[in-house]
Enzyme design. Sequence first.
Site, PDB file in Angstrom:
ATOM      1  N   GLY A   1      -3.595  14.056  46.656  1.00 50.81           N
ATOM      2  CA  GLY A   1      -2.967  15.083  45.836  1.00 50.81           C
ATOM      3  C   GLY A   1      -3.964  16.033  45.212  1.00 50.81           C
TER       4      GLY A   1
ATOM      5  CB  SER B   1      -6.249  17.609  49.466  1.00 51.32           C
ATOM      6  OG  SER B   1      -6.698  16.420  50.024  1.00 51.32           O
ATOM      7  N   GLY B   2      -7.981  20.131  48.408  1.00 46.38           N
ATOM      8  CA  GLY B   2      -8.015  21.585  48.311  1.00 46.38           C
ATOM      9  C   GLY B   2      -8.476  22.094  46.972  1.00 46.38           C
TER      10      GLY B   2
ATOM     11  CG  HIS C   1      -6.663  17.909  54.702  1.00 44.06           C
ATOM     12  ND1 HIS C   1      -7.843  18.025  53.999  1.00 44.06           N
ATOM     13  CD2 HIS C   1      -5.790  17.311  53.853  1.00 44.06           C
ATOM     14  CE1 HIS C   1      -7.694  17.507  52.794  1.00 44.06           C
ATOM     15  NE2 HIS C   1      -6.457  17.068  52.684  1.00 44.06           N
TER      16      HIS C   1
ATOM     17  CG  ASP D   1     -10.496  19.911  55.163  1.00 35.73           C
ATOM     18  OD1 ASP D   1      -9.515  20.610  55.466  1.00 35.73           O
ATOM     19  OD2 ASP D   1     -10.430  18.929  54.388  1.00 35.73           O
TER      20      ASP D   1
END
Length: 756
Positions: free
Chosen positions: A241, A243-244, A87, A139
């Site tokens: 922030g 994410s990932g 995403h 995701d």
Amino acid sequence: MSQHLLLPLVILAISPTPGAFQDSALSPTQEEPEDLDCGRPEPTARIVGGSDAQPGTWPWQVSLHHGGGHICGGSLIAPSWVLSAAHCFVRNGTLEPAAEWSVVLGAHSQDAPPDGAQVRAVAAILVPDNYSAVELGADLALLRLAAPARLGPAVRPVCLPRASHQFAHGTACWATGWGDVQEADPLPLPWVLQEVELRLLGEAACQCLYSQPGPFNLTLQLLPGMLCAGYPEGRRDTCQGDSGGPLVCEEGGRWFQAGITSFGFGCGRRNRPGVFTAVAPYEAWIQEQVMGSEPGPVFPIQPQEPQSGSREPTEENCTIALPECGKASRPGAWPWEAQVMVPGSRPCHGALVSESWVLAPASCFLDLLSSGRPPRDLEAWRVRLPSRPRAERVARLVPHENASWEDASDLALLQLRAPVNLSAAPRPVCLPHPEHYFLPGSRCRLARWGRGEPAPGPSALLEAELLGGWWCHCLYGRQGAPVPLPGDPPLALCPAYQEEEEAGRCWNDSRWSLLCREEGTWFLAGIRDFSSDCLRPRAFFPLQTHGPWISHVTRGAYLEDQLAWHWGLEGEETEAQTCPPHTEHGACGLRPEAAPVGVLWPWLAEVHVAGDRVCTGILVAPGWVLAATHCVLRLGSTTVPYIEVYLGRAGASPLPQGHQLSRLVTSAPPLLCQTEGGSWVLMGMAVRGSRELFAAVGPEEAWISQTVGEAHFLPPSGSPYWPPVGNNLCPPDLARASGSPRAVLFLLLLTPLIQS
């Protein structure tokens, strides 16, 4: 699924100084080790609820930059490959160009990178074919670097689990990132990498938590490939922030990446753990994408199988965490009540909102802050809390930046010098998130606020019922104004109090806060009533809009999700509404047809109270008239005065036959609407102090019928006639408007006046 609180954990949270990162990796590379190792950082001493990480602790953590700033996190899994979340790179179904992204490796602070930080361009971004949205799974993303990273103490890959790898439920793992430290609260300078310990939750336990109605009544169906980590009580979590970024667990001296930060319902909220993409199920996809890379990611064999019995049962009873705030033994005995004692001033009443912070009106202290500096005598200030033998010392005063000129922001936070033990008598009050919607009909109470006087009368008079947003907004808003929908900041909160309807008291010299209860838990819903008109429902400035400020300053106040979801009729609260126009004849704007002078409205009556006040009454039966309570009773009085009722007049002269009151019951000014057959129907009684809003009479049919046997009611099949558009229509759903005030009816039994 609504996206209102479903937060893919990506946001432009920080913007390093342009040019801060120089690509130190463009120099000749050092020799790589023969066998690529993974998951072994250099030995060192050792996010929402997190803390600063030590340099070199998480050498696989990378920062993904777009447009010159940090957007997402990621993890180095091989010299040329980074693992992150899909995403971060998919916008409106389209994958963003790889050339617009760069990867920063070996950074600890986003403000000033240490020696050894490396920057790499991105050659390709790969996402699974079946990815479409975070809540639908898959995701994850792979980034191929344009040039391999130089491995060293600050840059090392993490180990990846095989598809058969099992992480034991309850395992303590770690998430890292540069994201927000709280909802809408960015990581402050110098933007140091944060770490937070989270515990893995089994699928059954996590699904149980997400099956409970949460923010905006949302639930979530977990899908294969999703992983949960966190705590039922919340307060520690990843956020926007992050994410990932990686969720890693240590096994056998190596760190394995169990998950990829994906999304959450807010950040750190109770019974809403973070949702991660589980890495193990995607071993085959990762292997397929990186095939041919040398060296590639390392998938070590699991050091040991999970202990026997650690697998979570399919049918598990999970424990729902209850709010840790807003509990009172009885209404009026508020364990969060705080008195701020300033030398030379009267006590200022506020509320305990966390272990270390008290919320109070800034107006209590503005004269001491006029210089723009902290008060000199802060050392002499004290705060009294319930059941505390000694007053608490004050360490800091933080007024709201708009407190001096905006009544709605009349707030200040006082930090206690030492935290209080919340297991004892003092307990914090719950605070609402910005999207909190206090339902019409909520049971509320007044509590002292600021330097107001004590409440007159018994505490039972403080009980109230919250009016609907339409009524409250349109009482104080302008005509034609759109009414805020649930989840949008309201203009005001309007409770209808028994003291206003029955005792007639007006407390203009007092200051109050508004406490509303949901599922047995009390929320501080509003501050300071801003109406000086005693005849209108009291209105309070809503506290929802100040949640982010309170949370930012305190880093620990008890913001709590909405607990009650009895919305009433389907869709009733989510329809767009506007305020009716103000007209000479009220909201309906119904103009009477031509009629003989003196019989314009043959059911109207003039109610003369003690000879100096006149109000309107309605003849509902040969011997019964309805009249307004506030017209009959003086403010602060319960004594029935001498009353005369004149029938058959609408301002005509001479005076018709008078009638003397023989019995008192209750009433309010009328709203009349016409049926298709031409008959006029009493639809509502005007809300106190308003000519535009009305309380429905229909719900009182049973009581009126029992009291006045000969009263005539509209048949169930009948309906009022609504004139063509442009005639200032009555609200068609008046009789069932959610949260409308109840009509408080006084019935006047008449007897002929004996003429002398």
